[in-house]
Design an enzyme around this catalytic site. Sequence first.
Site, PDB file in Angstrom:
ATOM      1  N   LYS A  57       5.197  54.907  76.026  1.00  0.00           N
ATOM      2  CA  LYS A  57       5.191  56.323  76.436  1.00  0.00           C
ATOM      3  C   LYS A  57       4.578  57.214  75.356  1.00  0.00           C
ATOM      4  O   LYS A  57       3.732  58.068  75.654  1.00  0.00           O
ATOM      5  CB  LYS A  57       6.620  56.779  76.774  1.00  0.00           C
ATOM      6  CG  LYS A  57       7.130  56.173  78.081  1.00  0.00           C
ATOM      7  CD  LYS A  57       8.622  56.367  78.302  1.00  0.00           C
ATOM      8  CE  LYS A  57       9.058  55.633  79.569  1.00  0.00           C
ATOM      9  NZ  LYS A  57      10.513  55.669  79.789  1.00  0.00           N
ATOM     10  N   GLN A 101      15.802  57.975  76.780  1.00  0.00           N
ATOM     11  CA  GLN A 101      15.621  56.658  77.389  1.00  0.00           C
ATOM     12  C   GLN A 101      16.971  56.061  77.808  1.00  0.00           C
ATOM     13  O   GLN A 101      17.907  56.022  77.011  1.00  0.00           O
ATOM     14  CB  GLN A 101      14.907  55.724  76.392  1.00  0.00           C
ATOM     15  CG  GLN A 101      14.595  54.347  76.945  1.00  0.00           C
ATOM     16  CD  GLN A 101      13.572  54.355  78.078  1.00  0.00           C
ATOM     17  OE1 GLN A 101      12.606  55.119  78.061  1.00  0.00           O
ATOM     18  NE2 GLN A 101      13.774  53.531  79.079  1.00  0.00           N
ATOM     19  N   ASP A 124      11.886  63.583  83.038  1.00  0.00           N
ATOM     20  CA  ASP A 124      12.310  62.456  83.870  1.00  0.00           C
ATOM     21  C   ASP A 124      12.801  62.935  85.238  1.00  0.00           C
ATOM     22  O   ASP A 124      12.992  62.135  86.145  1.00  0.00           O
ATOM     23  CB  ASP A 124      13.452  61.679  83.178  1.00  0.00           C
ATOM     24  CG  ASP A 124      12.987  60.325  82.655  1.00  0.00           C
ATOM     25  OD1 ASP A 124      11.938  59.833  83.121  1.00  0.00           O
ATOM     26  OD2 ASP A 124      13.676  59.754  81.787  1.00  0.00           O
TER      27      ASP A 124
END
Length: 297
Positions: A57, A101, A124
């Site tokens: 990422k 994460q 997200d």
Amino acid sequence: MAGAMAIIIDGKAAAAGLRQGLASEVRAIEAAGGPVPGLRVVIVGDHPASRTYVRTKTKVAQEIGIDGALVELPATVTTAELLAVVGELNDDPTTHGILVQLPLPAQVDAARILAAIDPAKDVDGFHPLNVGRLFASSRPSAEVLLVPCTPLGCMHLLAGVHGPGGLSGAHAVVLGRSNIVGKPMAALLLGADCTVTVAHSKTRDLAGLCRSADVLVAAVGRPRLVQGDWLKPGATVLDVGINRVEGLGLVGDVDFEAAVAVAGAITPVPGGVGPMTVASLMRNTLTAYRLQVGALA
Ligand code: NAD
């Protein structure tokens, strides 16, 4: 068409195209003298798969000109300590996107952490406000909404196969009801005027249900669950599953070899949905930037 080979949807190429477009948006921001878009990826502990994901990422972010950096915390971190880190990133004007994460260690209250992220920085799309906005919107648009990355990437691939408005009236079956994939996927497909069925581990006659799908999205995490004879001939199949199987390497939730002879279009694993997830994260980072900094140059 039955008997013909399916179109194999090239997620790597689609993701490269999307990244290229985003890189030129970032160059336009730079040229206009705007602040550099910043993405912070918070990683807790040293879970090997999570480490690989977060490195990808930040690397992809940097490749397209976004200032992507890791914030690394020990596996022993407490909820209070992680809330403090999120609070600092919320207040930091050089951070436009925040991603924590998952999974988090058991001692951390993950729901509290996700709800503490500034909704405008929630790349997200897991904050309850963004989840609500997605479900309350009749035409969810990635221009104004922060939508979970994997379903957003799936919609991009479907648009490539079916064209604008091309999903209208289609029966879409989503296998899996997670907050990360299944549920937001269903909301996006509804927004594209599909008739949507969400299936899960308690669903009866999964095979029969799949045979009625014009569009099948498999997000279960069971290697090769979906058989070739579960598919309607000509159906579009998106295989989200990533399963590591000894002797086979990475396989999806669909028996690709069998499905490719029945489906109209299908994503491979790897090289299908996976690359689109990371590219969609970059797309969300620029959407978040726009929400905070204003219209792009
Ligand atoms: P999850 O474990 O949270 O959810 C799995 C879902 O599948 C559940 O809703 C469950 O009810 C359903 N399910 C389980 N067994 C079933 C069965 N036999 N029949 C029908 N439904 C069943 O998983 P998730 O986070 O949604 O991920 C699903 C898969 O997608 C995993 O393999 C994961 O690794 C993969 N994934 C890939 C990407 C990507 O970028 N390609 C992103 C996220 C997840």
